[in-house]
Design a protein around this motif. Sequence first.
Motif, PDB file in Angstrom:
ATOM      1  N   THR A 189     -63.529  31.611  56.868  1.00  0.00           N
ATOM      2  CA  THR A 189     -63.051  32.988  56.951  1.00  0.00           C
ATOM      3  C   THR A 189     -63.646  33.706  58.156  1.00  0.00           C
ATOM      4  N   ALA A 192     -62.039  32.550  61.222  1.00  0.00           N
ATOM      5  CA  ALA A 192     -60.710  33.143  61.356  1.00  0.00           C
ATOM      6  C   ALA A 192     -60.800  34.572  61.876  1.00  0.00           C
ATOM      7  N   VAL A 325     -50.327  35.476  61.262  1.00  0.00           N
ATOM      8  CA  VAL A 325     -50.068  34.818  59.970  1.00  0.00           C
ATOM      9  C   VAL A 325     -50.879  33.529  59.868  1.00  0.00           C
ATOM     10  N   ALA A 326     -50.863  32.729  60.938  1.00  0.00           N
ATOM     11  CA  ALA A 326     -51.593  31.460  60.925  1.00  0.00           C
ATOM     12  C   ALA A 326     -53.092  31.685  60.774  1.00  0.00           C
ATOM     13  N   ALA A 328     -54.591  34.327  59.404  1.00  0.00           N
ATOM     14  CA  ALA A 328     -54.893  34.876  58.084  1.00  0.00           C
ATOM     15  C   ALA A 328     -54.834  33.819  56.995  1.00  0.00           C
ATOM     16  N   VAL A 329     -53.906  32.881  57.135  1.00  0.00           N
ATOM     17  CA  VAL A 329     -53.661  31.901  56.075  1.00  0.00           C
ATOM     18  C   VAL A 329     -54.506  30.641  56.243  1.00  0.00           C
ATOM     19  N   SER A 330     -54.596  30.129  57.458  1.00  0.00           N
ATOM     20  CA  SER A 330     -55.190  28.803  57.673  1.00  0.00           C
ATOM     21  C   SER A 330     -56.666  28.747  57.302  1.00  0.00           C
ATOM     22  N   ARG A 332     -58.457  30.658  55.242  1.00  0.00           N
ATOM     23  CA  ARG A 332     -58.671  30.789  53.804  1.00  0.00           C
ATOM     24  C   ARG A 332     -58.230  29.526  53.055  1.00  0.00           C
ATOM     25  N   ILE A 333     -57.059  29.000  53.421  1.00  0.00           N
ATOM     26  CA  ILE A 333     -56.589  27.783  52.754  1.00  0.00           C
ATOM     27  C   ILE A 333     -57.533  26.623  53.040  1.00  0.00           C
ATOM     28  N   SER A 334     -58.005  26.547  54.285  1.00  0.00           N
ATOM     29  CA  SER A 334     -58.937  25.476  54.656  1.00  0.00           C
ATOM     30  C   SER A 334     -60.206  25.548  53.812  1.00  0.00           C
ATOM     31  N   LYS A 336     -60.439  26.952  50.851  1.00  0.00           N
ATOM     32  CA  LYS A 336     -60.085  26.747  49.448  1.00  0.00           C
ATOM     33  C   LYS A 336     -59.894  25.279  49.117  1.00  0.00           C
ATOM     34  N   MET A 380     -53.528  28.697  64.013  1.00  0.00           N
ATOM     35  CA  MET A 380     -54.026  27.693  63.083  1.00  0.00           C
ATOM     36  C   MET A 380     -55.252  26.986  63.659  1.00  0.00           C
TER      37      MET A 380
END
Length: 455
Positions: A189, A192, A325-326, A328-330, A332-334, A336, A380
């Motif tokens: 995070t 990011a 978008v990439a 914000a998402v990448s 956190r998903i990484s 998780k 990303m």
Amino acid sequence: MSETYLGGRPLRRYLTWYGVASFSLLLTFGSIMGILLPNHVQALEFARWFTGPDAGVDLAELSRLKDAVAGGATATAEEQRLLGLLGRFDAGRAQALSLVTSLGLAGTMLAVPVIGILSDRTRSRHGRRTPWILLGVIVGAVFLAGVRFAPSIAVLALLWTICQVGLSAAQGPLNTTVADRVPQRMVGTASAVGGLGTFLGGILGAVLCGALFARLGLDLYLVVAVLTVAGLVGFVLRLPDRPSTELRIAPHRWSDFLRGFLAPLREHDFRWVWLARVVLAFGYQSSVTFSFFMLQSYIRPALSAAEATGLVPLLTLAGLPGTLVALAVSGRISDKVGRRKPFVVGASLLMAGSMLIPLLSPTLTALFVQTVLGGIANGMYLAVDQALFIDVLDKDAAGRDLGVASLATNLGQALGPILAGQVVVLTGGYGGIWALAFVLILLAAVAIVPVKRVR
């Protein structure tokens, strides 16, 4: 040791100011590399090649004449003479810009790992990283102000090199504060957030300069210097580090210093991640260095210098939504799913594919499409690649290892303009740069595959 922000308000404050500081540094690089340096270099080279009666030549008209002749039109003797000057000018400005940018990056490449090691060993009442952040930004800002008055390519290259070394000396310890102060579960995070600040700084720096260049011209160097100092000073004032005066360090020996410099590259996973970053930065920098010139000399129809100055930030801005978008998402998903490699490989493949679009279609529309896809890939990559490095580094020597990681970026970025400039000189155009970028970034995806310790 630095305080670890486990959560709540302290962590939110750190993330906010880390993003602001990253933003301010890349505001400088975005505005200088995207707008100011190309315009500065072009003005100096134009005055070199087009003198006397030729000083009033319209480059856009001359580029359109070149396209017409390539399409079968017949040029007069005077037009042939001007086209010969245009060819030498185009090669000269490409070589000059590649020289200026590459020397700056080469200086950074040598200095940043050394500063990383020294910051690991720094004992002061302001902590290990703060003295280097402050020293770097002050040196960078002073020499950036000096760049404004550079009368030649040689002086411009010297001043910009010192400026970039100073700013990068601040950026390395700043990035190391993530390893110092953020818990492992939040590293993705934090990376990011830093990536978001980096990207927004690069974009808004270009937008700022594109909007104000017609009014302020090269005086924008001074405005950018002030903004950069404000962001970094704000970070160190709002997030004071613990004193490191009691830090225990081994006696310094140059032999140990040099071995320590190379130590991270002897570790299998770190070495492959490092090589992947070198190659990706090499390919990406090859494609972006000459954006300002491509708008005037590669796409059809060609644009004027004023039109190109206005469009460079818009071109960069087109990639913003996908990047946001990439980012914000990448990250956190990484965090998780506990995986990094698929994100880095996927980003590299997408970025490589985007390079084929302008190669196949040399138009302004194609450049915008490439920017959108490349923005998603870059978001990303920025979100996860730094976290991947933190996963494979030695936690007891984070400054050293992240300094060596920065060396990968700087090495690739230094080599990219040199090779791209030679492509322009040898081929007489910019098309080969896109093919070069595609191959190099594809190799970056392949280099991540052998990494074992991180999924």
